[in-house]
Design an enzyme around this catalytic site. Structure first.
Site, PDB file in Angstrom:
ATOM      1  N   GLU A   1     -11.481   3.776   7.124  1.00 28.85           N
ATOM      2  CA  GLU A   1     -11.878   4.532   8.315  1.00 28.85           C
ATOM      3  C   GLU A   1     -13.189   5.281   8.121  1.00 28.85           C
ATOM      4  O   GLU A   1     -13.965   5.434   9.072  1.00 28.85           O
ATOM      5  CB  GLU A   1     -10.778   5.513   8.715  1.00 28.85           C
ATOM      6  CG  GLU A   1      -9.463   4.852   9.121  1.00 28.85           C
ATOM      7  CD  GLU A   1      -8.589   4.450   7.940  1.00 28.85           C
ATOM      8  OE1 GLU A   1      -8.916   4.810   6.791  1.00 28.85           O
ATOM      9  OE2 GLU A   1      -7.567   3.765   8.160  1.00 28.85           O
TER      10      GLU A   1
ATOM     11  N   ASP B   1       7.740   6.813  12.624  1.00 33.45           N
ATOM     12  CA  ASP B   1       6.878   6.823  11.436  1.00 33.45           C
ATOM     13  C   ASP B   1       6.865   8.174  10.731  1.00 33.45           C
ATOM     14  O   ASP B   1       6.565   8.263   9.540  1.00 33.45           O
ATOM     15  CB  ASP B   1       5.442   6.418  11.803  1.00 33.45           C
ATOM     16  CG  ASP B   1       5.275   4.902  11.842  1.00 33.45           C
ATOM     17  OD1 ASP B   1       6.224   4.188  11.461  1.00 33.45           O
ATOM     18  OD2 ASP B   1       4.199   4.444  12.260  1.00 33.45           O
TER      19      ASP B   1
END
Lengths: 316, 279
Positions: free
Chosen positions: A58, A117
């Site tokens: 990223e 998650d």
């Protein structure tokens, strides 16, 4: 009455990118191995030559987006909010924010509604982080119609924009025929005089439901949709402070530094009134279904109504 | 390279070095050591290689340079001033309040293609520029200069992977291998070596270069132009503080400005060198 249609704003994001690609030939899309989840895969399928997967990297993706912008492209760099605003914060600050480059950050899976998650992926801090970057525009659309309009508004605006999208399907309440999106201009969805619910993103539809509940108890509630967190529509917010004397902010984000923080900062100087902040308190989330989590963390109409009722009863 | 051209470039590089000393002396801070090690490379690029026009600093098809090791801004500013992007007088207000020249490169300064300074980020921006060139079928080149200490940053290797994957052959990364970083020798701090092998393993074409020999510099950049389908890494062996005797190979000159006496001595040495080259 027909059932309310729902769509996750990440889905709206992917569709908008695809639908706007022809109109804006400089638009390109970057992702970090999450195209299926961020829904940029919808764009990728239609325009593979304008889509660049950066892999699970990223920091580099944000820098690449910056470089593309210097050469006239309009890059949308996409990943989960946790990695866009969190992991890549300093690259966004120094390589995008400081040179004020025309990069759009499409951050999906924001907030607690990421669900199963769990805490590592539930980003409740992104608005706070992005707000501190000078010149950064932050858009947090509430439904499909607003999300698509926000994407086009971001394209037309020259400068860095952080767009926040959710994973969970959200009720569509705006009318695509009449809806108008202007960066920095909040919307009054309901008039009222006793208090104002100042909501953003996924919480706007919950605030509208809470207003119904409160109205039934005889409390007149104004509802504002603040889709642009920065620049904040201080005029609309200060007017609500003056006219209703009590603001309750509602966001799927930490109560520290997000919409609540921004609103409190604004009214402190224009019209100090009580500001009650509903959001994720200073704690981490955990696994669970999105709906269960929203309920547990008080991000639902029942709790909004209860908090508002209590605050109203304490109002002078 | 013919002797005449070489002498001219050497003289220009000497003036660029004088600008570095001028800038850091007046700023009373900054990074002379790593600036002096890249002066010959910058001089070659801006005076013999890159397609740039000081009158049109944002010309669309210009070659770009991103100084990823942004703390060496004094060298970049000095070469840009020498090339005519702004007045050399600006060097005297480097790092001062209200000045054009910021402590680290800022995109709003004429000739500066990207803000940089937080290490490891410039190479990613350079990748983005090279990717734009590729998608637009443009032919401009993108150069980026990294420090050998800088490549300890993980983002550099994310970018290295990306550049090879997208076959960014308009990208040339120059690693300034002067062997020193703030805390000491790169091999003592947290060694990034072996550097050429790392770039090769990431799919780059690697070229060694002597950073202070214009024949070597010319040959390296000429070879870089012949490479198709791969990004190029030029690993330049350099001397930190090059050109000023008491600064050469001294880690202490990484981030320290010369005082009055040191300034006078450095300028005297460089003036002597310049006279010899122009004499």
């Amino acid at each position: 009455m027909a059932e309310v249609q729902k769509k996750a704003t990440r889905e709206s994001y992917g569709e908008a990118l695809r639908d706007l690609a022809e109109k804006y030939p400089d638009l390109v899309v970057l992702d970090a191995d999450l195209a299926a989840a961020t829904k940029t895969g919808i764009f990728q399928k239609a325009y593979p030559e304008r889509f660049f997967d950066c892999g699970i990297a990223e920091a580099n993706m944000m820098g690449v987006a910056a470089g593309l912008a210097t050469a006239g492209k309009i890059p949308f760099a996409s990943t989960f909010a946790m990695f866009a605003a969190g992991r890549a914060y300093e690259i966004v600050r120094n390589s995008i924010g400081y040179p004020h480059l025309n990069v759009k950050i499409g951050a999906t899976h924001a907030g607690i509604s990421v669900g199963e998650d769990g805490a590592t992926h539930q980003c409740n801090e992104d608005i706070a982080l992005m707000r501190t970057i000078p010149g950064m525009t932050i858009l947090n659309p509430a439904d499909d119609v607003e999300a698509k309009a926000a994407v086009e508004a971001a394209i037309l605006y020259k400068g860095p924009v952080y767009l926040r999208f959710g994973r969970l399907a959200a009720p569509i309440f705006n009318d695509p025929q009449t809806y108008q999106f202007t960066i920095g201009k909040g919307l009054t969805l309901r008039e009222g005089t006793d208090l104002t619910l100042v909501a953003t993103g996924l919480m706007v539809s919950e605030a509208l439901k809470a207003a119904e509940l409160l109205e039934a108890d005889g409390i007149s509630v104004r509802v504002l949709n603040i889709h642009t967190i920065k620049p904040l529509d201080t005029e609309l917010i200060c007017q609500a402070a003056r006219e209703t004397g009590l603001l309750i902010t509602v966001e799927e984000h930490s109560v520290i530094g997000g919409l609540g923080g921004a609103v409190a900062e604004a009214v402190t100087s224009c019209c100090p009134v009580p500001v009650v902040r509903i959001g994720v308190n200073d704690e981490y989330g955990h696994s669970g279904s999105a709906v269960d989590l929203l309920k547990e963390f008080g991000l639902c109409s029942d709790n909004i109504a209860a908090v508002a009722q209590k605050a109203f009863s304490e109002k002078k | 390279m013919n002797e005449m051209t070489k002498k001219q470039l050497q003289a220009t590089a000497c003036r660029v070095r004088m600008g570095v000393i001028e800038g850091t002396y007046h700023a009373k801070s900054g990074h002379p050591g790593g600036s002096l090690s890249i002066c010959d490379t910058l001089t070659y690029l801006y005076f013999a290689k890159m397609h740039v026009d000081p009158k049109q600093p944002e010309m669309a098809d210009r070659d770009r340079l991103v100084l990823s090791k942004g703390h060496c801004a004094p060298a970049l500013y000095s070469v840009l001033a020498e090339r005519g992007f702004f007045s050399k007088e600006e060097l005297k207000s480097l790092r001062h309040i209200g000045a054009l020249l910021q402590g680290h490169p800022c995109i709003h300064i004429p000739g500066v293609d990207m803000s940089s300074g937080s290490l490891g980020q410039g190479i990613s921006a350079a990748c983005g520029m090279a990717l734009a060139a590729k998608t637009d079928n443009s032919f401009y080149k993108v150069y980026t200069i990294l420090g050998d200490g800088e490549i300890e940053e993980g983002q550099v290797w994310e970018a290295a992977m990306f550049a090879a994957h997208y076959q960014l052959d308009s990208l040339v990364a120059i690693v300034d291998n002067n062997g020193l970083q703030i805390d000491g020798k790169i091999t003592d701090v947290c060694s990034p070596e072996p550097i050429p092998e790392k770039f090769e393993a990431f799919g780059w074409h690697v070229i060694p270069m002597d950073a202070h020999d214009f024949d070597s510099i010319e040959a390296a950049f000429a070879e870089a132009e012949t490479i198709v389908g791969k990004p190029v890494a030029i690993i330049q062996t350099s001397v930190k503080g090059k050109g000023v005797s008491f600064m050469e190979n001294q880690v202490g000159w990484h981030g320290k400005a010369p005082n009055e006496t040191e300034y006078q001595q450095a300028m005297a040495e460089l003036t002597t060198q310049l006279k010899e080259l122009e004499g």
